[in-house]
Design an enzyme around this catalytic site. Structure first.
Site, PDB file in Angstrom:
ATOM      1  N   ARG A   1     -24.532  -8.195 -45.354  1.00 37.93           N
ATOM      2  CA  ARG A   1     -24.237  -6.858 -45.871  1.00 37.93           C
ATOM      3  C   ARG A   1     -22.961  -6.914 -46.696  1.00 37.93           C
ATOM      4  O   ARG A   1     -22.309  -7.957 -46.804  1.00 37.93           O
ATOM      5  CB  ARG A   1     -24.084  -5.864 -44.714  1.00 37.93           C
ATOM      6  CG  ARG A   1     -22.957  -6.213 -43.756  1.00 37.93           C
ATOM      7  CD  ARG A   1     -22.839  -5.220 -42.615  1.00 37.93           C
ATOM      8  NE  ARG A   1     -21.666  -5.510 -41.801  1.00 37.93           N
ATOM      9  CZ  ARG A   1     -21.227  -4.727 -40.832  1.00 37.93           C
ATOM     10  NH1 ARG A   1     -21.872  -3.598 -40.548  1.00 37.93           N
ATOM     11  NH2 ARG A   1     -20.159  -5.040 -40.129  1.00 37.93           N
TER      12      ARG A   1
ATOM     13  N   ASP B   1     -21.613 -18.667 -37.200  1.00 40.59           N
ATOM     14  CA  ASP B   1     -20.336 -18.132 -36.732  1.00 40.59           C
ATOM     15  C   ASP B   1     -19.275 -19.001 -37.376  1.00 40.59           C
ATOM     16  O   ASP B   1     -19.130 -20.180 -37.028  1.00 40.59           O
ATOM     17  CB  ASP B   1     -20.266 -18.218 -35.206  1.00 40.59           C
ATOM     18  CG  ASP B   1     -18.929 -17.752 -34.641  1.00 40.59           C
ATOM     19  OD1 ASP B   1     -17.955 -17.621 -35.412  1.00 40.59           O
ATOM     20  OD2 ASP B   1     -18.840 -17.537 -33.419  1.00 40.59           O
ATOM     21  N   VAL B   2     -18.523 -18.447 -38.318  1.00 39.58           N
ATOM     22  CA  VAL B   2     -17.636 -19.272 -39.140  1.00 39.58           C
ATOM     23  C   VAL B   2     -16.513 -19.924 -38.336  1.00 39.58           C
ATOM     24  O   VAL B   2     -15.876 -20.867 -38.822  1.00 39.58           O
ATOM     25  CB  VAL B   2     -17.032 -18.463 -40.314  1.00 39.58           C
ATOM     26  CG1 VAL B   2     -18.122 -18.015 -41.272  1.00 39.58           C
ATOM     27  CG2 VAL B   2     -16.213 -17.275 -39.813  1.00 39.58           C
TER      28      VAL B   2
ATOM     29  N   THR C   1     -14.642  -1.370 -44.210  1.00 35.56           N
ATOM     30  CA  THR C   1     -13.528  -0.525 -44.618  1.00 35.56           C
ATOM     31  C   THR C   1     -13.883   0.937 -44.838  1.00 35.56           C
ATOM     32  O   THR C   1     -12.988   1.772 -44.916  1.00 35.56           O
ATOM     33  CB  THR C   1     -12.917  -1.040 -45.935  1.00 35.56           C
ATOM     34  OG1 THR C   1     -13.922  -1.025 -46.955  1.00 35.56           O
ATOM     35  CG2 THR C   1     -12.392  -2.457 -45.774  1.00 35.56           C
TER      36      THR C   1
ATOM     37  N   THR D   1     -17.526  -0.974 -48.166  1.00 32.88           N
ATOM     38  CA  THR D   1     -18.370  -1.779 -47.287  1.00 32.88           C
ATOM     39  C   THR D   1     -18.234  -1.262 -45.861  1.00 32.88           C
ATOM     40  O   THR D   1     -17.314  -0.489 -45.550  1.00 32.88           O
ATOM     41  CB  THR D   1     -17.942  -3.260 -47.303  1.00 32.88           C
ATOM     42  OG1 THR D   1     -16.653  -3.380 -46.675  1.00 32.88           O
ATOM     43  CG2 THR D   1     -17.876  -3.797 -48.732  1.00 32.88           C
TER      44      THR D   1
ATOM     45  N   ASP E   1     -24.586 -15.593 -41.625  1.00 38.58           N
ATOM     46  CA  ASP E   1     -23.960 -14.447 -40.968  1.00 38.58           C
ATOM     47  C   ASP E   1     -24.208 -14.588 -39.477  1.00 38.58           C
ATOM     48  O   ASP E   1     -24.888 -15.521 -39.039  1.00 38.58           O
ATOM     49  CB  ASP E   1     -24.550 -13.128 -41.492  1.00 38.58           C
ATOM     50  CG  ASP E   1     -23.544 -11.981 -41.458  1.00 38.58           C
ATOM     51  OD1 ASP E   1     -23.002 -11.703 -40.375  1.00 38.58           O
ATOM     52  OD2 ASP E   1     -23.297 -11.357 -42.512  1.00 38.58           O
TER      53      ASP E   1
ATOM     54  N   TYR F   1      -4.457  -8.965 -39.816  1.00 37.59           N
ATOM     55  CA  TYR F   1      -5.306  -9.127 -40.994  1.00 37.59           C
ATOM     56  C   TYR F   1      -4.498  -9.690 -42.164  1.00 37.59           C
ATOM     57  O   TYR F   1      -4.927 -10.633 -42.842  1.00 37.59           O
ATOM     58  CB  TYR F   1      -5.911  -7.777 -41.366  1.00 37.59           C
ATOM     59  CG  TYR F   1      -6.862  -7.819 -42.538  1.00 37.59           C
ATOM     60  CD1 TYR F   1      -8.161  -8.297 -42.392  1.00 37.59           C
ATOM     61  CD2 TYR F   1      -6.475  -7.353 -43.791  1.00 37.59           C
ATOM     62  CE1 TYR F   1      -9.041  -8.330 -43.462  1.00 37.59           C
ATOM     63  CE2 TYR F   1      -7.346  -7.373 -44.870  1.00 37.59           C
ATOM     64  CZ  TYR F   1      -8.624  -7.860 -44.692  1.00 37.59           C
ATOM     65  OH  TYR F   1      -9.493  -7.879 -45.766  1.00 37.59           O
TER      66      TYR F   1
END
Length: 264
Positions: A16, A61-62, A191, A188, A37, A153
């Site tokens: 997405r 899963d990064v 946010t 998105t 993803d 972040y």
């Protein structure tokens, strides 16, 4: 003729938002796209829509090294090689410094910072073997200017910029270009309160209206960004249009960090 004809590109967080739009645009420009993803249902549906000849979905899963190895292997088995990587996957947690637990800080850095590192580390040998390629990392304007309540972040995205510069220097002699994007606020699920999150039942309409009013004042262009606008920047950095560009970051924020809009 598409700008990415013959290229094989892996996009993280492609179920997405920005990642989905990047995958769609890249496929439209002729690339074979490996969408990854943790939202398997949504990611699989996007890949199916793009078509088996153009796209393949893989769970990734990064923050897990083994997942990266498996995803790279699928890219090679399905399309023969890997020519590009877009490290798009990311999470955001907002909160005051004293209310942010070490566990939450580590969770954000695991996805945004470690995930980017593991992606570059896994992809680099394949890009070199392919004769050269591109890496596009997703940072944020939060890495460039302080943003209230975003200590974890901002830290993770600043690390992305630092890694981008270092890895660009390492890989330039091997024909691999590495750059970063610094989006501002983009419409998105991460946010935008108008878009329900994966566990939400309804959109926050009132929140969306407040956000829209805020962006009209804070952003010189008067609006939140669209994910397809970031996808076009990712395309530029992946295509030959940017053949002499590496180790750089590109801001796409509607002018938000240019200064304080006093008129209007």
């Amino acid at each position: 003729m598409g700008k990415l004809d013959g290229r094989v590109v892996l996009v993280t967080g492609a179920a997405r938002g920005q990642g989905e739009q990047e995958a769609r645009l890249f496929a439209a420009e002729g690339a074979k796209v490996v969408l990854t993803d943790v939202l398997d249902g949504r990611g699989g549906a996007v890949a199916k829509e793009l078509g088996a000849g153009a796209a393949r979905y893989v769970h990734l899963d990064v923050g897990e090294e083994a997942d990266w190895s498996a995803a790279i292997a699928v890219a090679k088995e399905t399309f023969g090689s890997l020519d590009g990587l877009v490290n798009n996957a990311g999470i955001l947690r907002a909160g005051a410094l004293v209310d942010t637990s070490p566990r939450e800080f580590a969770e954000v850095c695991r996805v945004n910072q470690l995930g980017t590192f593991l992606g570059m580390r896994a992809a680099a040998p394949e890009l070199i073997a392919a004769g050269g390629g591109t890496i596009v990392n997703t940072s944020s304007i939060a890495a460039l200017s302080g943003m209230l309540l975003l200590s974890s972040y901002s830290a993770s995205k600043a690390a992305v910029l630092a890694m981008t510069r270092v890895v660009a220097l390492e890989l330039a002699p091997k024909g691999v270009r590495v750059n970063a994007m610094c989006p501002g606020a983009i419409d998105t699920p991460m946010t935008d309160p108008a878009v329900p999150g994966p566990s939400a039942d309804t959109a926050d309409t009132a929140g969306a209206e407040r956000a829209a009013a805020f962006y009209r004042k804070a952003v010189p262009l008067g609006r939140i960004g669209r994910p397809e606008e970031i996808a076009r920047l990712a395309l530029y950095l992946t295509a030959e249009d940017s053949s002499y560009v590496t180790g750089q970051h590109f801001v796409a924020d509607g002018g938000w960090t240019a200064g304080v809009p006093l008129g209007g």
